[in-house]
Write a protein that holds these residues in place. Structure first.
Motif, PDB file in Angstrom:
ATOM      1  N   ALA A   1       0.817  -1.222   0.000  1.00 50.96           N
ATOM      2  CA  ALA A   1       0.000   0.000   0.000  1.00 50.96           C
ATOM      3  C   ALA A   1       0.850   1.271   0.000  1.00 50.96           C
ATOM      4  CB  ALA A   1      -0.917   0.001   1.219  1.00 50.96           C
ATOM      5  N   ARG A   2       2.145   1.113   0.163  1.00 56.48           N
ATOM      6  CA  ARG A   2       3.045   2.250   0.390  1.00 56.48           C
ATOM      7  C   ARG A   2       2.869   3.384  -0.630  1.00 56.48           C
ATOM      8  NH1 ARG A   2       9.621   1.484  -0.025  1.00 56.48           N
ATOM      9  NH2 ARG A   2      10.259   3.498   0.829  1.00 56.48           N
ATOM     10  N   ASP A   3       2.870   3.041  -1.912  1.00 56.32           N
ATOM     11  CA  ASP A   3       2.824   4.081  -2.948  1.00 56.32           C
ATOM     12  C   ASP A   3       1.492   4.810  -2.994  1.00 56.32           C
ATOM     13  OD1 ASP A   3       5.418   3.555  -3.679  1.00 56.32           O
ATOM     14  OD2 ASP A   3       4.871   2.172  -5.296  1.00 56.32           O
ATOM     15  N   ASP A   4       0.438   4.209  -2.436  1.00 57.55           N
ATOM     16  CA  ASP A   4      -0.887   4.829  -2.481  1.00 57.55           C
ATOM     17  C   ASP A   4      -1.169   5.701  -1.265  1.00 57.55           C
ATOM     18  OD1 ASP A   4      -1.501   3.533  -4.895  1.00 57.55           O
ATOM     19  OD2 ASP A   4      -2.150   1.723  -3.834  1.00 57.55           O
ATOM     20  N   LEU A   5      -0.287   5.660  -0.274  1.00 55.38           N
ATOM     21  CA  LEU A   5      -0.497   6.466   0.927  1.00 55.38           C
ATOM     22  C   LEU A   5      -0.168   7.929   0.637  1.00 55.38           C
ATOM     23  CD1 LEU A   5       1.140   4.148   3.627  1.00 55.38           C
ATOM     24  CD2 LEU A   5      -1.296   4.425   3.128  1.00 55.38           C
ATOM     25  N   PRO A   6      -0.854   8.861   1.283  1.00 58.92           N
ATOM     26  CA  PRO A   6      -0.580  10.289   1.038  1.00 58.92           C
ATOM     27  C   PRO A   6       0.624  10.817   1.808  1.00 58.92           C
ATOM     28  CG  PRO A   6      -2.407  10.053   2.565  1.00 58.92           C
ATOM     29  CD  PRO A   6      -2.049   8.668   2.125  1.00 58.92           C
ATOM     30  N   TYR A   7       1.348   9.957   2.508  1.00 59.37           N
ATOM     31  CA  TYR A   7       2.519  10.348   3.284  1.00 59.37           C
ATOM     32  C   TYR A   7       3.585   9.278   3.102  1.00 59.37           C
ATOM     33  CZ  TYR A   7      -0.372   7.324   6.196  1.00 59.37           C
ATOM     34  OH  TYR A   7      -1.177   6.297   6.616  1.00 59.37           O
ATOM     35  N   GLU A   8       4.836   9.644   3.371  1.00 54.85           N
ATOM     36  CA  GLU A   8       5.945   8.712   3.206  1.00 54.85           C
ATOM     37  C   GLU A   8       6.114   7.852   4.459  1.00 54.85           C
ATOM     38  OE1 GLU A   8       7.899   7.660   0.987  1.00 54.85           O
ATOM     39  OE2 GLU A   8       7.728   9.082  -0.665  1.00 54.85           O
ATOM     40  N   ILE A   9       6.268   6.536   4.264  1.00 59.84           N
ATOM     41  CA  ILE A   9       6.655   5.643   5.345  1.00 59.84           C
ATOM     42  C   ILE A   9       7.819   4.796   4.844  1.00 59.84           C
ATOM     43  CG2 ILE A   9       4.342   5.575   6.345  1.00 59.84           C
ATOM     44  CD1 ILE A   9       3.989   2.789   5.181  1.00 59.84           C
ATOM     45  N   ASP A  10       8.705   4.398   5.749  1.00 58.29           N
ATOM     46  CA  ASP A  10       9.841   3.574   5.333  1.00 58.29           C
ATOM     47  C   ASP A  10       9.869   2.234   6.061  1.00 58.29           C
ATOM     48  OD1 ASP A  10      10.525   4.469   7.826  1.00 58.29           O
ATOM     49  OD2 ASP A  10      12.411   5.411   7.224  1.00 58.29           O
ATOM     50  N   GLY A  11       8.721   1.840   6.602  1.00 57.12           N
ATOM     51  CA  GLY A  11       8.612   0.557   7.287  1.00 57.12           C
ATOM     52  C   GLY A  11       7.431   0.593   8.232  1.00 57.12           C
ATOM     53  N   VAL A  12       7.383  -0.367   9.160  1.00 53.74           N
ATOM     54  CA  VAL A  12       6.349  -0.385  10.195  1.00 53.74           C
ATOM     55  C   VAL A  12       7.034  -0.548  11.546  1.00 53.74           C
ATOM     56  CG1 VAL A  12       4.671  -1.394   8.613  1.00 53.74           C
ATOM     57  CG2 VAL A  12       5.959  -2.886  10.160  1.00 53.74           C
ATOM     58  N   VAL A  13       6.331  -0.148  12.602  1.00 55.29           N
ATOM     59  CA  VAL A  13       6.841  -0.297  13.968  1.00 55.29           C
ATOM     60  C   VAL A  13       5.956  -1.281  14.706  1.00 55.29           C
ATOM     61  CG1 VAL A  13       7.426   0.861  16.126  1.00 55.29           C
ATOM     62  CG2 VAL A  13       7.716   2.061  13.951  1.00 55.29           C
ATOM     63  N   VAL A  14       6.579  -2.267  15.316  1.00 56.24           N
ATOM     64  CA  VAL A  14       5.879  -3.294  16.093  1.00 56.24           C
ATOM     65  C   VAL A  14       6.146  -3.003  17.562  1.00 56.24           C
ATOM     66  CG1 VAL A  14       5.631  -5.761  16.525  1.00 56.24           C
ATOM     67  CG2 VAL A  14       6.220  -4.945  14.219  1.00 56.24           C
ATOM     68  N   LYS A  15       5.080  -2.732  18.349  1.00 57.38           N
ATOM     69  CA  LYS A  15       5.227  -2.334  19.753  1.00 57.38           C
ATOM     70  C   LYS A  15       4.479  -3.306  20.662  1.00 57.38           C
ATOM     71  CE  LYS A  15       5.185   2.640  18.664  1.00 57.38           C
ATOM     72  NZ  LYS A  15       4.438   3.898  18.903  1.00 57.38           N
ATOM     73  N   VAL A  16       5.082  -3.638  21.781  1.00 54.79           N
ATOM     74  CA  VAL A  16       4.380  -4.398  22.817  1.00 54.79           C
ATOM     75  C   VAL A  16       3.234  -3.544  23.329  1.00 54.79           C
ATOM     76  CG1 VAL A  16       4.569  -5.398  25.123  1.00 54.79           C
ATOM     77  CG2 VAL A  16       6.415  -5.721  23.467  1.00 54.79           C
ATOM     78  N   ASP A  17       2.032  -4.133  23.409  1.00 54.93           N
ATOM     79  CA  ASP A  17       0.842  -3.363  23.767  1.00 54.93           C
ATOM     80  C   ASP A  17       0.763  -3.082  25.265  1.00 54.93           C
ATOM     81  OD1 ASP A  17      -1.638  -2.097  23.420  1.00 54.93           O
ATOM     82  OD2 ASP A  17      -2.739  -3.959  23.727  1.00 54.93           O
ATOM     83  N   ASP A  18       1.075  -4.074  26.090  1.00 60.01           N
ATOM     84  CA  ASP A  18       0.892  -3.966  27.532  1.00 60.01           C
ATOM     85  C   ASP A  18       1.954  -3.054  28.160  1.00 60.01           C
ATOM     86  OD1 ASP A  18      -0.558  -5.276  29.985  1.00 60.01           O
ATOM     87  OD2 ASP A  18       1.586  -5.293  30.456  1.00 60.01           O
ATOM     88  N   ARG A  19       1.511  -2.061  28.939  1.00 65.42           N
ATOM     89  CA  ARG A  19       2.418  -1.097  29.541  1.00 65.42           C
ATOM     90  C   ARG A  19       3.320  -1.729  30.605  1.00 65.42           C
ATOM     91  NH1 ARG A  19       4.326   3.866  27.982  1.00 65.42           N
ATOM     92  NH2 ARG A  19       2.832   4.768  26.539  1.00 65.42           N
ATOM     93  N   ASP A  20       2.773  -2.632  31.434  1.00 61.37           N
ATOM     94  CA  ASP A  20       3.602  -3.289  32.456  1.00 61.37           C
ATOM     95  C   ASP A  20       4.703  -4.115  31.806  1.00 61.37           C
ATOM     96  OD1 ASP A  20       2.185  -2.160  34.512  1.00 61.37           O
ATOM     97  OD2 ASP A  20       0.811  -3.860  34.758  1.00 61.37           O
ATOM     98  N   ALA A  21       4.351  -4.810  30.701  1.00 61.51           N
ATOM     99  CA  ALA A  21       5.363  -5.600  30.000  1.00 61.51           C
ATOM    100  C   ALA A  21       6.459  -4.700  29.443  1.00 61.51           C
ATOM    101  CB  ALA A  21       4.707  -6.402  28.880  1.00 61.51           C
TER     102      ALA A  21
END
Length: 703
Positions: A303-323
């Motif tokens: 989908a990268r080329d169709d987005l209206p903004y530049e991205i150079d990857g994705v960020v994977v984050k742990v959801d739980d704050r305590d973790a």
């Protein structure tokens, strides 16, 4: 939690607001204050609906009318306030940014373009804290910043800097529409969030088009454009540029949430814009959480080329704050997040638009504006299409996917069309404009080439003409480079080449980045060039096809500028007897001197400059094989005299220092660049006295 800050439905400026207002003189101060509060409240809500909800309830013209009314009331009744939406229009320039420590460290993210490294990250996370869910977000290619709100009001905005402290750019951040001055809803008493400031791709291309047409260098990519904008010292410049913000993390808060997804859900309620491509990878079904995250990355890459903004990857984050707290951080990055990068675009990219660049001689060069692409390790966002005939020969149109190469590893150009775009789209078919985008003069074709007919009345040609006049191929005026010329033209101090000689210290010192020393050095440099060698002056004028070599031959043939000028006007065929001058070049020289605009420009320069006559008698060969460079003002002779003298005795006189230079002769107020180059190339630096002794030792009688 603070009290709700949502607008009341009774606010008359929310739905179907009036756009005609009572005269100011009919309002009391209390009535004006009441209207101001209602207008601020309504405009904040309209901003939230526009930027966050993407669901405006008033037309743009109505919004503009409300905004103008608010500003009018604030000015008339002295009701300005830091939180007011009117602060978004900018303000007075500042001298420098203050360095501010972050509320919490803004660390970098561990990253890789390999799926195996992402899986290793997941294995470490699960080994230390057990099974987790991930929040996946686009990795925006912009400028990361900290936004701090106290009691709902924007207190400061700070660039990431070194992760521990950054530049306070609050005044610039207030000009960005998607940065709320006040939060909405039930916001925390204290909130520090991390956001990414970026320039949308369409806006970036339009901004680059404007820069190219003004004769300025375009930005390489939206990130560079954003970084260059957010650190402008003049907030009004920032206000004119199309920046946006996505918010993606809480750095600190007086009311924390248990999970990252809960934080992101609250952001829009507070007026903070969140990207709509965020997803939770929870490992439901047959896939694990990390495999779901990898799949998310692959979908975002498509989908990268169709987005209206530049991205150079994705960020994977742990959801739980305590973790997250258990995982902690290293000195450089948080251990609970990982960036899965995209491969760089290489050589093949689509053409987004075509702009035209106006050269010094008026030549019109079409320039393809590209989705930024990696070519030989360099990010390229534009490429030359050379001329209209080449566009036709290669069948290039807007929307085509093309292969880009770099000529000599320097100048990008479109090599070929790889895939045609949608030829049914009318805007895809490019046609050269009939009028110059800079000065609106007619554009005329000359064979395969096209030219703006505006001459020095065209700002683009004027700027480049001044730059060339001062360049190594011209009078070699140190300190008069592209940046300086652009600033002086933009400030209205230069409207012609001749204006260089009318600059005053007081006007220069008042400019940003100037001081007494730099102003004095520039004026001294200009004074030392009032009697330039004839070849240098002739070359500096930018006569088509008359570079330094041809100018030298013309000077040797005719001896004076007046003789060259008169011959070019009345007997251009006589010019053909000069080496390097044929029929076409003679015609170009004739056309230059008979042009009324050029003649007026040359006459204006000659009011300040007296080109030296050339002594047609040659000297000896006492200095044969030596190369001299001169900088600064000489006491007993002009720099032009010195150059002519050494050349008459067999030496070379060049304008720049290199490894082939034998001596750099330094006078008063010398340029630093040439001295630095001399030191780097081990070139001897001699003053005027030593230069005279050297000549005397060679048997050259200065009398």
């Amino acid at each position: 939690m603070s009290a709700a800050d949502a607008p009341e439905e009774g606010n008359p400026y929310l739905r179907d607001p009036p756009t005609e207002f009572d005269p100011l003189e009919d309002l009391s101060e209390d009535e004006a204050r009441e209207h101001v509060e209602l207008l601020r409240e309504a405009i904040r809500e309209h901003d939230r609906r526009y930027y966050v909800e993407n669901d405006p309830i008033v037309a743009d013209r109505t919004y503009d009318a409300l905004f103008a009314r608010l500003r009018e009331l604030e000015e008339a009744f002295d009701l300005a306030h830091p939180d007011s939406p009117t602060r978004s229009v900018g303000g007075e320039p500042i001298e420098e940014f203050e360095t501010v420590e972050h509320v919490a460290p803004m660390l970098s993210i561990d990253q890789s373009g390999e799926a195996g490294d992402v899986r290793e990250f997941d294995e470490r996370v699960r080994r230390e804290v057990g099974d987790v869910e991930y929040v996946c977000e686009p990795k925006f290619d912009g400028v990361s910043m900290e936004f701090v709100y106290e009691d709902g009001s924007l207190e400061r905005a700070v660039t990431r800097g070194d992760g521990r402290e950054g530049d306070d750019v609050t005044r610039n951040a207030r000009t960005i529409g998607s940065v709320p001055q006040r939060l909405h809803g039930n916001y925390p008493d204290f909130l520090a969030v991390r956001g990414e400031v970026y320039m949308p791709k369409d806006a970036f291309q339009e901004h680059n088009r404007e820069r190219i047409e003004r004769g300025e260098d375009p930005f390489a990519n939206p990130r560079n454009a954003t970084a260059g904008t957010i650190r402008q010292l003049d907030p009004s410049v920032v206000a004119e540029r199309p920046l946006e913000v996505f918010y993606f993390d809480v750095l600190d808060s007086s009311d924390g949430a248990d999970t990252h997804r809960e934080e992101l859900e609250r952001f829009p309620e507070w007026g903070l814009r969140v990207n709509d491509r965020v997803e939770v990878a929870d490992g439901s079904g047959e896939r694990s959480a990390i495999e779901a995250a990898i799949d998310y990355r692959d979908r975002m890459l498509e989908a990268r080329d169709d987005l209206p903004y530049e991205i150079d990857g994705v960020v994977v984050k742990v959801d739980d704050r305590d973790a997250r707290e258990q995982l902690g951080r290293t000195a450089r990055h948080d251990r609970w997040a990982f960036a899965y990068k995209f491969p760089a675009r290489a050589e093949v990219t689509p053409i987004v638009d075509v702009a035209v660049q106006i050269g010094r001689t008026g030549r019109v060069t079409p320039v393809a504006l590209l989705e930024p692409v990696d070519v030989g390790g360099v990010t390229v966002s534009r490429a030359s299409l050379h001329n209209p005939e080449e566009i036709a020969a290669k069948n290039v149109d807007v929307g085509d996917t093309v292969r880009v190469q770099r000529a000599g590893d320097v100048i990008p150009y479109v090599e070929e069309v790889v895939e045609k775009g949608d030829e049914n789209e009318p805007e895809s078919h490019y046609e050269l404009p009939d009028r110059c985008p800079v000065c609106d003069s007619a554009i005329e074709r000359d064979g395969p080439m096209a030219y703006c007919t505006g001459g020095l009345a065209c700002d683009a040609q004027l700027r480049r003409s001044i730059e060339y006049y001062a360049s190594d191929d011209g009078l070699d005026l140190e300190g008069v480079g592209e940046k300086t010329v652009r600033q002086l033209v933009d400030e209205g101090l230069l409207e012609s080449i001749a204006d260089l000689y009318e600059l005053e210290s007081e006007s220069l010192v008042a400019l940003e980045g100037w001081g007494e020393t730099s102003a004095t050095n520039l004026l001294s440099e200009l004074d030392s060039a009032r009697e330039p060698p004839l070849p240098n002056f002739l070359s500096a004028l930018g006569v088509p096809h008359v570079g330094p070599a041809t100018a030298r031959e013309l000077a040797r043939e005719f001896g004076t500028f007046e003789a060259i000028h008169e011959t070019a006007e009345t007997e251009p065929d006589r010019l053909e007897g000069v080496d390097d001058v044929g029929e076409t070049v003679a015609e170009q020289i004739h056309d230059f001197f008979v042009s009324e605009a050029n003649a007026a420009a040359v006459d204006a320069i000659l009011e300040h400059v007296s080109p030296q006559e050339v002594d047609l008698e040659t000297g000896g060969d006492e200095l044969e094989g030596l190369t001299f460079v001169f900088t600064g003002s000489l006491e007993g002779m002009t720099r032009g005299d010195a150059q002519e003298l050494v050349e008459a005795h067999g030496a070379n006189a060049t304008s720049s220092v290199s490894g082939n230079t034998d001596y750099l002769v330094v006078g008063d107020n010398p340029g630093q660049t040439k001295r630095d180059d001399a030191a780097e190339n081990d070139v001897p630096i001699v003053d005027e006295e030593a230069f005279r002794e050297l000549l005397g030792a060679s048997g050259i009688d200065l009398r």
